[in-house]
Design a protein around this motif. Structure first.
Motif, PDB file in Angstrom:
ATOM      1  N   PHE A  48       0.835  -1.194   0.000  1.00 13.74           N
ATOM      2  CA  PHE A  48       0.000   0.000   0.000  1.00 13.74           C
ATOM      3  C   PHE A  48       0.875   1.252   0.000  1.00 13.74           C
ATOM      4  O   PHE A  48       1.943   1.278   0.623  1.00 13.74           O
ATOM      5  CB  PHE A  48      -0.918   0.013   1.232  1.00 13.74           C
ATOM      6  N   ALA A  49       0.389   2.294  -0.694  1.00  9.83           N
ATOM      7  CA  ALA A  49       1.159   3.542  -0.760  1.00  9.83           C
ATOM      8  C   ALA A  49       0.211   4.711  -0.917  1.00  9.83           C
ATOM      9  O   ALA A  49      -0.894   4.588  -1.469  1.00  9.83           O
ATOM     10  CB  ALA A  49       2.149   3.500  -1.928  1.00  9.83           C
ATOM     11  N   ALA A  50       0.652   5.881  -0.425  1.00 17.00           N
ATOM     12  CA  ALA A  50      -0.126   7.110  -0.578  1.00 17.00           C
ATOM     13  C   ALA A  50       0.022   7.638  -1.996  1.00 17.00           C
ATOM     14  O   ALA A  50       0.981   7.332  -2.706  1.00 17.00           O
ATOM     15  CB  ALA A  50       0.348   8.156   0.423  1.00 17.00           C
ATOM     16  N   GLU A  51      -0.941   8.480  -2.375  1.00 18.12           N
ATOM     17  CA  GLU A  51      -0.909   9.142  -3.684  1.00 18.12           C
ATOM     18  C   GLU A  51      -0.977  10.654  -3.477  1.00 18.12           C
ATOM     19  O   GLU A  51      -1.028  11.145  -2.339  1.00 18.12           O
ATOM     20  CB  GLU A  51      -2.074   8.663  -4.546  1.00 18.12           C
ATOM     21  N   LEU A  52      -0.980  11.394  -4.571  1.00 22.60           N
ATOM     22  CA  LEU A  52      -1.003  12.859  -4.506  1.00 22.60           C
ATOM     23  C   LEU A  52      -2.178  13.348  -3.657  1.00 22.60           C
ATOM     24  O   LEU A  52      -2.046  14.262  -2.842  1.00 22.60           O
ATOM     25  CB  LEU A  52      -1.069  13.433  -5.917  1.00 22.60           C
ATOM     26  N   LYS A  53      -3.338  12.742  -3.850  1.00 21.72           N
ATOM     27  CA  LYS A  53      -4.532  13.136  -3.112  1.00 21.72           C
ATOM     28  C   LYS A  53      -4.684  12.259  -1.868  1.00 21.72           C
ATOM     29  O   LYS A  53      -4.572  11.022  -1.951  1.00 21.72           O
ATOM     30  CB  LYS A  53      -5.770  13.002  -3.991  1.00 21.72           C
ATOM     31  N   PRO A  54      -4.965  12.861  -0.717  1.00 19.30           N
ATOM     32  CA  PRO A  54      -5.083  12.064   0.513  1.00 19.30           C
ATOM     33  C   PRO A  54      -6.350  11.217   0.590  1.00 19.30           C
ATOM     34  O   PRO A  54      -6.548  10.502   1.571  1.00 19.30           O
ATOM     35  CB  PRO A  54      -5.064  13.128   1.613  1.00 19.30           C
ATOM     36  N   SER A  55      -7.205  11.309  -0.431  1.00 20.58           N
ATOM     37  CA  SER A  55      -8.385  10.436  -0.485  1.00 20.58           C
ATOM     38  C   SER A  55      -8.143   9.243  -1.401  1.00 20.58           C
ATOM     39  O   SER A  55      -9.052   8.445  -1.625  1.00 20.58           O
ATOM     40  CB  SER A  55      -9.598  11.221  -0.994  1.00 20.58           C
ATOM     41  N   ILE A  56      -6.925   9.115  -1.934  1.00 16.00           N
ATOM     42  CA  ILE A  56      -6.610   8.054  -2.889  1.00 16.00           C
ATOM     43  C   ILE A  56      -5.458   7.215  -2.356  1.00 16.00           C
ATOM     44  O   ILE A  56      -4.462   7.746  -1.857  1.00 16.00           O
ATOM     45  CB  ILE A  56      -6.250   8.643  -4.272  1.00 16.00           C
ATOM     46  N   ILE A  57      -5.604   5.892  -2.490  1.00 21.05           N
ATOM     47  CA  ILE A  57      -4.578   4.965  -2.030  1.00 21.05           C
ATOM     48  C   ILE A  57      -4.232   3.999  -3.147  1.00 21.05           C
ATOM     49  O   ILE A  57      -5.078   3.652  -3.977  1.00 21.05           O
ATOM     50  CB  ILE A  57      -5.056   4.210  -0.770  1.00 21.05           C
ATOM     51  N   ALA A 105     -11.248  17.088   0.591  1.00 20.70           N
ATOM     52  CA  ALA A 105     -10.398  16.179  -0.180  1.00 20.70           C
ATOM     53  C   ALA A 105      -9.642  16.898  -1.293  1.00 20.70           C
ATOM     54  O   ALA A 105      -8.910  16.269  -2.051  1.00 20.70           O
ATOM     55  CB  ALA A 105     -11.251  15.059  -0.782  1.00 20.70           C
ATOM     56  N   LEU A 106      -9.815  18.207  -1.400  1.00 17.09           N
ATOM     57  CA  LEU A 106      -9.202  18.926  -2.508  1.00 17.09           C
ATOM     58  C   LEU A 106      -7.731  19.215  -2.276  1.00 17.09           C
ATOM     59  O   LEU A 106      -7.029  19.640  -3.198  1.00 17.09           O
ATOM     60  CB  LEU A 106      -9.962  20.237  -2.752  1.00 17.09           C
ATOM     61  N   GLY A 107      -7.242  19.011  -1.049  1.00 11.94           N
ATOM     62  CA  GLY A 107      -5.834  19.248  -0.776  1.00 11.94           C
ATOM     63  C   GLY A 107      -4.958  18.140  -1.318  1.00 11.94           C
ATOM     64  O   GLY A 107      -5.400  17.278  -2.082  1.00 11.94           O
ATOM     65  N   ILE A 108      -3.674  18.160  -0.901  1.00  8.60           N
ATOM     66  CA  ILE A 108      -2.742  17.134  -1.357  1.00  8.60           C
ATOM     67  C   ILE A 108      -2.102  16.452  -0.153  1.00  8.60           C
ATOM     68  O   ILE A 108      -2.121  16.973   0.970  1.00  8.60           O
ATOM     69  CB  ILE A 108      -1.644  17.725  -2.261  1.00  8.60           C
ATOM     70  N   THR A 109      -1.545  15.269  -0.409  1.00 12.48           N
ATOM     71  CA  THR A 109      -0.845  14.531   0.637  1.00 12.48           C
ATOM     72  C   THR A 109       0.467  15.250   0.970  1.00 12.48           C
ATOM     73  O   THR A 109       1.241  15.564   0.055  1.00 12.48           O
ATOM     74  CB  THR A 109      -0.543  13.106   0.161  1.00 12.48           C
ATOM     75  N   PRO A 110       0.728  15.516   2.253  1.00 15.60           N
ATOM     76  CA  PRO A 110       1.972  16.222   2.599  1.00 15.60           C
ATOM     77  C   PRO A 110       3.205  15.401   2.235  1.00 15.60           C
ATOM     78  O   PRO A 110       3.354  14.261   2.671  1.00 15.60           O
ATOM     79  CB  PRO A 110       1.860  16.408   4.123  1.00 15.60           C
ATOM     80  N   SER A 111       4.054  15.969   1.374  1.00 18.21           N
ATOM     81  CA  SER A 111       5.361  15.384   1.044  1.00 18.21           C
ATOM     82  C   SER A 111       6.094  16.413   0.197  1.00 18.21           C
ATOM     83  O   SER A 111       5.460  17.178  -0.540  1.00 18.21           O
ATOM     84  CB  SER A 111       5.231  14.056   0.281  1.00 18.21           C
ATOM     85  N   PRO A 112       7.427  16.484   0.302  1.00 23.02           N
ATOM     86  CA  PRO A 112       8.163  17.482  -0.477  1.00 23.02           C
ATOM     87  C   PRO A 112       7.885  17.378  -1.970  1.00 23.02           C
ATOM     88  O   PRO A 112       7.726  18.397  -2.653  1.00 23.02           O
ATOM     89  CB  PRO A 112       9.628  17.177  -0.147  1.00 23.02           C
ATOM     90  N   GLN A 128      -6.550  16.419  -9.628  1.00 21.98           N
ATOM     91  CA  GLN A 128      -6.175  15.016  -9.815  1.00 21.98           C
ATOM     92  C   GLN A 128      -6.915  14.072  -8.876  1.00 21.98           C
ATOM     93  O   GLN A 128      -6.322  13.189  -8.257  1.00 21.98           O
ATOM     94  CB  GLN A 128      -4.667  14.857  -9.655  1.00 21.98           C
ATOM     95  N   GLN A 129      -8.226  14.276  -8.775  1.00 26.66           N
ATOM     96  CA  GLN A 129      -9.066  13.377  -7.987  1.00 26.66           C
ATOM     97  C   GLN A 129      -9.450  12.193  -8.881  1.00 26.66           C
ATOM     98  O   GLN A 129     -10.615  11.917  -9.131  1.00 26.66           O
ATOM     99  CB  GLN A 129     -10.312  14.129  -7.506  1.00 26.66           C
TER     100      GLN A 129
END
Length: 856
Positions: A48-57, A105-112, A128-129
């Motif tokens: 499992f891994a995170a994606e750009l959107k925090p509502s998507i895996i 859900a419109l934000g992004i997953t925190p990462s550089p 990119q939802q």
């Protein structure tokens, strides 16, 4: 992936799936992936891994060489994810987009990296939802990977169409089957792969893109297919996420076959395919627009084709590769099931059309992703007619969509709801698209005063239930068999005349030994293709109205109607699914070839014969020839060799079977390519059983209307069977008693010339003036044997768009029966529509047509 994992199933592959998390109460996508990742990692650290959107895996399957093992692992990961989500009141959705999105859900997953992408690309990152399916397949090296990209590129849009699952975006229907593709292709490095020679050429392109600042890191190469930067794999990226595991396995199997095919081509040194990048991008757009419900671009053939043909072209292209890996049976079966079922985008629209609820669409997607088949317990049926399109709808008699109380019938409830949402303005807009589609397809039905008249098509489909079609088909085949038996009898013993079943007066002529129809070898099928016109009466019962056994038209127009409606109204999808009309030409071709003479061998030569472009049905002749994959010839395109062999003039190919779409006398009188009149050599070839001319000459003997009243007794006479279909009470005016009845009741009957066609010469008593009735009566007294009269049937009506609303119009149905080795009815019936206030449906008399949906 490790090459040593490859086993008997074939090259190693793996799948990355992306999923939306939705709140099960609101059905909105919600940004709750971060709170689940640690717990999921404890179960399977690499899965499992995170994606750009925090509502998507993202999930990552284990590498495997077996599609069966891949299916097992995909199910394992989905169940693991769904189980954990449900403990938090969440659902998992495998689809390119999810219809409802929470504002959080419109934000992004925190990462550089993601934050850099947000700052650099702004709107592209915010929208990119979307979720995709990526398939990784092992290759020998990166040069092979680039070669695979080039050899696979023309076929990738078909995979996109199969996977299309994102019709809704932010609570709106986008009009596209894959709106994800539109969002994805906005990235500057997304889309079809560029023409590249090898890995060095690919690496140089990536360096140029990095130096240009177009992308911030090599991971942002978003081509529809790309080589891995770190492993010996190639990655397919074009597809939407799939709600079903079957959908993923299908795409994975096809992806591996494409890779296998491309690697073999690379090893053998075959040249890379040449295609226009612009056409490939256009093909991807068309696939995103249409899904499996509209035509697709055949990039290699540079033409628009129906999805059934596109899928079959792909399967034919990959058959050897699929068989080599042992995947052929499973992948071909899944592909054909996909054709029959349609895209996920269509199913989502169907659900919304029935319920009017996007929440119910999300529920369906959650259930499908979880591996369940959701059973609908309640489908809303409107209590009354729709307020706009059917607000003033008053059918004069039995209407197929609206009952006598003004309530929409259950079969049509979903359609009326969908049409109401489109509205009059939307339908007018779709009609403009319809006209453009028809012109692009040269779908003309020319008239003397209008050589470029479009074939009239109303966009509101007619629905026929599976139960009705089953009964109709049995009755139609029985009637066609009776007509064939009558033709055989009249060219043989003439037992029906001897035994008094059919009066001699009902026949305008009898075959002479020198007639072309008498030259047909004994036992040969005469009426191979019949067009039987049926109507639904005022009580909802089907009745045969006319028989057409000469050169009946309408098969291709019915198919083209389907393709146009599917293209311009993709949001209209039947909940039950619709029988594929594209199967018709294959059935027709098989029936024609079954009549090939014995000397033709295993590969008979088949052609379609036409009078030429000035024939009003030339569009049909050309389309059927193209669909059957055979030459279309005018008489001058035939050459008769010195030994009497009939050939295609240009190629020299022998002709064993000709599907005749030209009047027999015009054909016999015409010259061949060398100026030789065709009559004698064609008739000699038919007589000697070297050549089959279908339908055979002389079939008009039994489709004259004077024979019509005797078909029921002939069915019992020849087969000992009760007729399965009713017909219309008909009077043969050559009989003095029946003539007297007709003259006394002419104002209530329909008078028809026995040899008429196209609606010519018909007098409808109730609509005729006193002067017209007097003239008809005078001609009837002078030529009684030239006419029949029929009781006026209250023919069913069907909603038809007038430009402002829906109005009832009389409809009939022309169904096409083929005999030969496997008698059946083609899935291409043509519904014809009468103008306002008329009972005459013929196109030459102002009638139109509808797409006819045979419901599964």
């Amino acid at each position: 992936m490790a090459e040593e994992l490859a086993g008997p199933g074939g090259v190693v592959l793996g799948v990355e799936e992306e999923f939306h998390l939705v709140d099960l109460e609101s059905r909105n996508a919600v940004p709750r992936v971060p709170e689940m990742l640690d717990e999921l990692a404890a179960l399977d650290a690499d899965a499992f891994a995170a994606e750009l959107k925090p509502s998507i895996i993202e999930t990552n399957s284990d590498p495997t060489s077996s599609l069966a093992d891949l299916r097992t692992d995909l199910l394992r990961l989905r169940r693991m994810l769904s189980s954990m989500a449900e403990t938090r009141g969440l659902g998992v959705v495998g689809a390119g987009s999810v219809p409802l999105v929470d504002g959080s859900a419109l934000g992004i997953t925190p990462s550089p990296r993601y934050e850099r992408m947000r700052d650099e690309y702004q709107m592209l990152a915010f929208e990119q939802q979307i979720c995709g399916t990526q398939v990784h397949v092992d290759v020998p090296d990166r040069d092979a990977a680039v070669a695979v990209m080039q050899h696979s590129a023309p076929w990738l849009p078909i995979l996109l169409a199969m996977s299309a699952s994102s019709p809704f975006w932010q609570s709106e229907d986008t009009g596209y089957a894959s709106s994800r593709t539109l969002a994805w292709h906005r990235w500057p490095t997304a889309g079809p792969p560029a023409p590249l020679r090898d890995a060095a050429d690919y690496d140089a392109l990536i360096d140029d893109l990095l130096r240009s600042g177009t992308m911030s890191d090599p991971g942002m190469v978003y081509f529809d297919m790309r080589p891995s930067a770190h492993q010996k794999t190639v990655e397919l990226r074009i597809c939407d996420a799939s709600p079903t595991v079957d959908g993923v396995v299908l795409i994975a199997g096809l992806a591996r076959a494409l890779v296998t095919h491309g690697v073999r081509a690379h090893v053998e040194g075959r040249p890379q395919p040449q295609y226009r990048p612009e056409l490939l991008r256009a093909a991807s757009w068309r696939a995103a627009r249409s899904g499996m419900e509209g035509d697709l671009v055949d990039v290699t053939g540079r033409e628009l084709v129906p999805p059934s043909r596109a899928v079959r072209l792909l399967l034919d292209h990959l058959r050897d590769d699929l068989e080599e890996t042992g995947d052929w049976d499973e992948v071909s079966e899944l592909a054909l099931e996909s054709l029959a079922r349609g895209s996920s985008a269509a199913r989502q629209r169907q659900r919304f059309g029935r319920t009017g609820s996007l929440e119910s669409v999300v529920d369906m997607l959650v259930a499908e992703t979880r591996g369940e088949v959701e059973v609908e317990t309640e489908v809303p049926v409107p209590e009354a007619v729709a307020p706009v399109l059917l607000g003033a709808y008053h059918p004069p008699s039995y209407d197929e969509a609206v009952d006598h109380d003004g309530h929409v019938r259950a079969t049509y409830a979903w359609m009326v709801s969908a049409l109401e949402r489109i509205g009059p303005g939307g339908l007018l807009s779709h009609e403009k698209s319809r006209d453009a589609e028809q012109r692009a397809r040269s779908m003309f039905f020319p008239q003397p005063d209008d050589p470029e008249r479009l074939f009239p098509l109303d966009l509101i489909p007619r629905l026929i239930t599976a139960h009705d079609w089953e009964g109709l088909s049995a009755g139609l085949v029985q009637r066609a068999r009776t007509l064939e038996a009558l033709l055989q009898d009249l060219h043989g013993e003439r037992a029906c005349l001897r035994d008094g079943i059919l009066p001699r007066e009902a026949l305008r002529w009898l075959p002479e030994p020198t007639d072309a129809s008498s030259l047909i070898p004994a036992g040969a099928t005469r009426a191979l293709i019949s067009g039987l016109d049926v109507v639904c009466d005022g009580e909802g019962r089907w009745k045969v109205l006319e028989d057409n056994l000469r050169i009946p038209s309408g098969i291709a127009y019915a198919m083209a109607d389907r393709r146009v409606v599917r293209s311009v109204l993709p949001e209209l999808q039947a909940p039950e699914g619709v029988v594929d009309s594209d199967e018709g030409p294959a059935m027709l071709r098989d029936a024609l070839l079954s009549c090939a003479p014995p000397a033709a061998g295993d590969d008979p030569g088949l052609v379609v014969l036409t009078e030429g472009p000035h024939d009003s049905a030339y569009f049909e002749h050309a389309m059927l020839a193209e669909e059957m994959g055979v030459p279309l010839l005018e008489p001058s395109g035939i050459r008769i060799t010195d030994d009497g062999t009939i050939t295609v003039a240009v190629t020299g190919q022998r002709i064993d079977v000709a599907y005749r779409r030209i009047d027999e006398e015009k054909l016999f009188a015409a010259p061949d390519a060398d100026g030789r009149t065709l009559r004698d050599p064609l008739q000699a070839a038919v007589r000697e059983n070297r050549f089959a001319l279908l339908n055979t000459p002389g079939n008009g003997l039994v489709d004259d209307k004077a024979v019509y009243p005797y078909i029921h007794p002939l069915t019992e006479y020849y087969f000992g069977e009760k007729p399965l279909l009713d017909d219309v009470t008909t009077y043969f005016c050559a009989d003095p008693d029946q003539l007297a009845h007709v003259l006394d009741n002419l104002s209530t009957l329909v008078l028809k010339p026995v040899d008429g066609y196209g609606g010519a010469g018909i007098v409808i008593g109730r609509d005729a003036s006193a002067h017209e009735l007097e003239a008809a009566a005078a001609d009837l007294r002078a030529h009684p044997s030239s006419y029949v009269a029929q009781e006026t049937v209250e023919i069913s009506t069907h909603p038809t768009f007038t430009g402002t609303d829906l109005a009832p119009r009389v409809v009939d149905l022309r169904a096409f029966v083929v005999l030969g080795d496997s008698p059946g009815v083609l899935p291409t019936p043509l519904t014809r529509v009468a103008p306002a206030g008329s009972l005459v449906v013929n196109s030459s008399r102002g009638g139109g047509s509808k797409d006819t949906w045979l419901l599964r």
